[in-house]
Scaffold this motif. Structure first.
Motif, PDB file in Angstrom:
ATOM      1  N   VAL A   1     125.146  53.210  55.550  1.00  0.00           N
ATOM      2  CA  VAL A   1     124.858  52.736  56.893  1.00  0.00           C
ATOM      3  C   VAL A   1     123.921  51.529  56.771  1.00  0.00           C
ATOM      4  O   VAL A   1     122.905  51.607  56.085  1.00  0.00           O
ATOM      5  CB  VAL A   1     124.189  53.846  57.742  1.00  0.00           C
ATOM      6  N   GLU A   2     124.280  50.435  57.421  1.00  0.00           N
ATOM      7  CA  GLU A   2     123.419  49.251  57.392  1.00  0.00           C
ATOM      8  C   GLU A   2     122.458  49.284  58.562  1.00  0.00           C
ATOM      9  O   GLU A   2     122.858  49.508  59.697  1.00  0.00           O
ATOM     10  CB  GLU A   2     124.263  47.972  57.450  1.00  0.00           C
TER      11      GLU A   2
ATOM     12  N   LEU B   1     118.670  44.789  57.206  1.00  0.00           N
ATOM     13  CA  LEU B   1     117.320  45.038  56.711  1.00  0.00           C
ATOM     14  C   LEU B   1     117.312  46.039  55.570  1.00  0.00           C
ATOM     15  O   LEU B   1     116.459  45.984  54.687  1.00  0.00           O
ATOM     16  CB  LEU B   1     116.429  45.549  57.842  1.00  0.00           C
ATOM     17  N   ASP B   2     118.259  46.978  55.629  1.00  0.00           N
ATOM     18  CA  ASP B   2     118.246  48.083  54.681  1.00  0.00           C
ATOM     19  C   ASP B   2     119.611  48.769  54.728  1.00  0.00           C
ATOM     20  O   ASP B   2     120.333  48.654  55.717  1.00  0.00           O
ATOM     21  CB  ASP B   2     117.146  49.084  55.085  1.00  0.00           C
TER      22      ASP B   2
ATOM     23  N   GLU C   1     117.590  42.782  65.554  1.00  0.00           N
ATOM     24  CA  GLU C   1     118.212  42.342  66.801  1.00  0.00           C
ATOM     25  C   GLU C   1     119.227  41.229  66.583  1.00  0.00           C
ATOM     26  O   GLU C   1     120.183  41.084  67.330  1.00  0.00           O
ATOM     27  CB  GLU C   1     117.147  41.862  67.811  1.00  0.00           C
ATOM     28  N   GLU C   2     119.021  40.405  65.571  1.00  0.00           N
ATOM     29  CA  GLU C   2     119.941  39.295  65.299  1.00  0.00           C
ATOM     30  C   GLU C   2     121.116  39.715  64.421  1.00  0.00           C
ATOM     31  O   GLU C   2     121.973  38.896  64.103  1.00  0.00           O
ATOM     32  CB  GLU C   2     119.199  38.136  64.618  1.00  0.00           C
ATOM     33  N   GLY C   3     121.147  40.980  63.972  1.00  0.00           N
ATOM     34  CA  GLY C   3     122.237  41.447  63.126  1.00  0.00           C
ATOM     35  C   GLY C   3     121.996  41.267  61.640  1.00  0.00           C
ATOM     36  O   GLY C   3     122.899  41.509  60.832  1.00  0.00           O
ATOM     37  N   ASN C   4     120.789  40.867  61.261  1.00  0.00           N
ATOM     38  CA  ASN C   4     120.468  40.734  59.837  1.00  0.00           C
ATOM     39  C   ASN C   4     120.287  42.121  59.228  1.00  0.00           C
ATOM     40  O   ASN C   4     119.593  42.962  59.800  1.00  0.00           O
ATOM     41  CB  ASN C   4     119.183  39.923  59.649  1.00  0.00           C
TER      42      ASN C   4
END
Length: 195
Positions: free
Chosen positions: A118-119, A128-129, A123-126
């Motif tokens: 799971v990505e 993180l983990d 908020e910008e769709g980057n």
């Protein structure tokens, strides 16, 4: 092709006491559209390994069918997000925070380990983990053993107090991400108030 999955809230399939037929019955339930399943780590009544194998085999078969027969817009692909799998840690395994967290991780791998990571995005769709696909709910099956509940309760090891067990369960969600939620069963109102 399988029946469309049930979208009814709260409709699930329990897997207790299925014995040697567990794998086949879970496959049949999946083909009938069930996507919510409940099992437990307590052998004798449950066969969590068979539930996990059935889920994996069904998803692999469906993915192969999609790859072989579907045109992009004509198929509704089966996704792990459609699954809601819960399991329970037995009281004799509530011996330490490490053991509780290890059991949750092992159950997650056994039941939904075939699912993609799971990505986690901002908020910008980057991204993180990335985390392993989690169980829906990981329960404490019972806070302690009582005579006759299960043969493993006879001469069970010393276990943690409920509050300590619950703190370890919180790490299952907040630190390990092995489950989305945690819960309790076979508990008295007073024990619930204590945590």
């Amino acid at each position: 092709m399988a029946t469309a999955p049930s979208s009814a809230i709260g409709v699930g399939f329990g897997t207790a006491a299925l014995g040697g037929q567990c794998y086949d019955v879970v496959l049949l339930a999946l083909k009938a559209g069930f996507r919510k399943f409940d099992t437990a780590e307590a052998d004798w009544w449950y066969d969590q390994k068979a539930v996990g194998r059935a889920l994996r085999d069904y998803f692999e078969e469906q993915q192969q069918t999609m790859d072989d027969e579907c045109v992009a817009d004509e198929c509704n692909p089966l996704k792990c997000d459609d699954l809601k799998i819960s399991t329970k840690i037995p009281p004799w395994s509530l011996t330490s925070a490490v053991d509780i967290r290890k059991n949750a991780s092992n159950s997650r791998s056994e039941l939904v380990g075939f699912c993609d990571q799971v990505e986690m995005t901002d908020e910008e769709g980057n991204v993180l983990d990335t985390r392993p696909f989690p169980l829906d709910v990981y329960y404490i099956h019972a806070p302690r053993c009582w005579q006759g509940w299960h043969n493993r309760c006879n001469n069970a090891p010393k276990t943690l107090e409920l509050r300590e067990s619950w703190m370890a369960m919180e790490a299952v969600v907040g630190v390990d991400h092995s489950a989305r939620r945690i819960g309790l069963s076979n508990i008295s109102p007073q024990e619930l108030l204590d945590i």
